[in-house]
Design an enzyme around this catalytic site. Structure first.
Site, mmCIF file in Angstrom:
data_model
loop_
_atom_site.group_PDB
_atom_site.id
_atom_site.type_symbol
_atom_site.label_atom_id
_atom_site.label_comp_id
_atom_site.label_asym_id
_atom_site.label_seq_id
_atom_site.Cartn_x
_atom_site.Cartn_y
_atom_site.Cartn_z
ATOM 1 N N HIS A 136 0.818 -1.219 0.000
ATOM 2 C CA HIS A 136 0.000 0.000 0.000
ATOM 3 C C HIS A 136 0.852 1.269 0.000
ATOM 4 C CE1 HIS A 136 -3.322 -2.733 1.635
ATOM 5 N NE2 HIS A 136 -3.634 -2.400 0.404
ATOM 6 N N ASP A 151 -18.145 -1.878 -11.465
ATOM 7 C CA ASP A 151 -17.020 -2.444 -12.207
ATOM 8 C C ASP A 151 -16.121 -1.274 -12.641
ATOM 9 O OD1 ASP A 151 -15.297 -3.484 -14.111
ATOM 10 O OD2 ASP A 151 -16.822 -4.748 -15.031
ATOM 11 N N GLY A 152 -14.835 -1.369 -12.321
ATOM 12 C CA GLY A 152 -13.904 -0.290 -12.648
ATOM 13 C C GLY A 152 -13.860 0.032 -14.135
ATOM 14 N N ASP A 193 -5.803 -1.109 -7.744
ATOM 15 C CA ASP A 193 -5.463 -2.055 -6.665
ATOM 16 C C ASP A 193 -6.353 -3.273 -6.864
ATOM 17 O OD1 ASP A 193 -4.794 -3.343 -4.340
ATOM 18 O OD2 ASP A 193 -5.786 -1.918 -3.017
HETATM 19 N N1 SAM Z 1 -3.397 -6.249 -2.984
HETATM 20 C C1 SAM Z 1 -4.183 -7.172 -3.648
HETATM 21 C C2 SAM Z 1 -3.438 -8.120 -4.561
HETATM 22 O O1 SAM Z 1 -2.733 -7.711 -5.454
HETATM 23 O O2 SAM Z 1 -3.554 -9.307 -4.337
HETATM 24 C C3 SAM Z 1 -5.412 -6.593 -4.213
HETATM 25 C C4 SAM Z 1 -6.373 -6.442 -3.080
HETATM 26 S S1 SAM Z 1 -7.892 -5.691 -3.351
HETATM 27 C C5 SAM Z 1 -8.821 -6.434 -2.064
HETATM 28 C C6 SAM Z 1 -8.497 -6.280 -4.891
HETATM 29 C C7 SAM Z 1 -9.955 -5.855 -5.094
HETATM 30 O O3 SAM Z 1 -10.220 -5.664 -6.475
HETATM 31 C C8 SAM Z 1 -10.977 -6.867 -4.591
HETATM 32 O O4 SAM Z 1 -11.664 -6.327 -3.496
HETATM 33 C C9 SAM Z 1 -11.881 -7.100 -5.799
HETATM 34 O O5 SAM Z 1 -13.245 -7.246 -5.441
HETATM 35 C C10 SAM Z 1 -11.619 -5.847 -6.629
HETATM 36 N N2 SAM Z 1 -11.935 -5.971 -8.059
HETATM 37 C C11 SAM Z 1 -11.714 -7.025 -8.873
HETATM 38 N N3 SAM Z 1 -12.172 -6.773 -10.116
HETATM 39 C C12 SAM Z 1 -12.663 -5.513 -10.099
HETATM 40 C C13 SAM Z 1 -13.268 -4.689 -11.086
HETATM 41 N N4 SAM Z 1 -13.450 -5.113 -12.343
HETATM 42 N N5 SAM Z 1 -13.670 -3.434 -10.724
HETATM 43 C C14 SAM Z 1 -13.490 -2.987 -9.443
HETATM 44 N N6 SAM Z 1 -12.949 -3.749 -8.462
HETATM 45 C C15 SAM Z 1 -12.520 -4.994 -8.791
#
Ligand code: SAM
Length: 285
Positions: free
Chosen positions: A63, A139-140, A157
């Site tokens: 982070h 969704d991002g 992230d």
């Molecule tokens: N530090 C971590 C790693 O590299 O393993 C990432 C942690 S963070 C909790 C990842 C987050 O991305 C999850 O909470 C997941 O739900 C979110 N995520 C996955 N796909 C996504 C998308 N298309 N749009 C927004 N968020 C998404």
């Protein structure tokens, strides 16, 4: 002895295991399998679909490096967007900077936010409730395609490019991020461990190159992301932030210090020195 272990099977020929002291939570919200357990060495560990996302023991490395490197390089970040980041750790680090006026967290899975708020409170450390935080459950890819907002910093992230996180590694998404940046804005992302996921570095470079003047990578050693140094992706419409000298970065750090356990201005500069095996993954223009 009756020991319980969690085994992460991210790679076909290499696994890592964590001893489980106790399992705290297990659910499937229709989007992802969410599991939280406690370990003797890494504290609480969150996994999504069997892949480690964050541990309370070593999350600070990841982070801090994704938040403070672009913020000190830019020098005046006011608006930021975190895509993914449902555990709140990235928000926490970005919000340490008094210059930051607003952070939008775009997370696809509301359950991750709620769950981390409840069971991993030290990771977000109150960041979800900071008045500068806005949480968008979306969704991002869709968010970035549709928003009219502009950001000084976008931190991707995300999970790895499998499952819902896959779209966050596409050229279309990187193109939309470029459109949503201010003039000297920066995009950073977790880009896998090059020793084991080398193609992620090559793919990201090729997909970003058409849309940014400055595309690169920097490195950090995150113990639970096994396989050596992790690559963090970097892209900007300007080469100025990446080129700032260590003296400039140190002066900014001194003028607006934040408490860190990994980040220093010297590490900031050194992180952009890439090992030869990583340089070899980046196509020459
Ligand atoms: N530090 C971590 C790693 O590299 O393993 C990432 C942690 S963070 C909790 C990842 C987050 O991305 C999850 O909470 C997941 O739900 C979110 N995520 C996955 N796909 C996504 C998308 N298309 N749009 C927004 N968020 C998404």
């Amino acid at each position: 002895m009756n020991e319980e272990w969690f085994r992460e099977e991210l790679y076909p020929h290499w696994r890592q295991s964590f001893q489980i002291t106790r399992e705290l939570y297990r659910a499937n919200d229709g989007l992802q399998d969410i599991v939280l357990f406690e370990t003797p060495g890494f504290g609480r560990v969150l996994t999504l679909d069997g892949v480690i996302q964050v541990t309370t023991g070593d999350e600070f490395v990841y982070h801090e490096m994704l938040a403070h490197v672009p913020i000190y390089a830019h020098g005046a970040v006011k608006s930021a967007c975190v895509v993914g980041g449902g555990d709140g750790g990235m928000l926490r680090e970005i919000l340490k900077h008094a210059s930051v006026e607003q952070v939008v967290l775009v997370e696809i899975d509301a359950a991750v936010v709620e769950f981390c708020r409840q069971h991993m409170p030290t990771v977000s450390a109150g960041a979800f409730d900071d008045p500068r935080t806005e949480i968008v459950i979306a969704d991002g890819l869709k968010y970035m395609a549709e928003t009219t907002r502009r950001f000084d910093l976008i931190v991707i992230d995300s999970t790895d490019p499998i499952g819902p996180g896959g779209v966050l590694f596409t050229e279309q998404f990187y193109k939309d991020c470029a459109r949503c940046l201010t003039a000297e804005g920066i995009v950073v992302n977790q880009n896998g461990v090059p020793f084991l996921q080398g193609e992620e570095v090559t793919d990201t470079y090729l997909r970003r190159r058409p849309h940014y003047a400055d595309v690169g990578f920097y490195m950090a050693a995150v113990p639970t992301y096994v396989g050596g140094l992790m690559a963090l992706g970097w892209a900007s419409a300007s080469s100025r932030p990446r080129g700032e000298t260590v003296e400039t970065i140190a002066a900014r750090f001194q003028a607006a210090p934040v408490t860190t356990r990994y980040y220093t201005p010297e590490i900031h500069k050194a992180a952009f020195a890439l090992p030869q095996y990583v340089q070899a993954l980046i196509p020459r223009d």
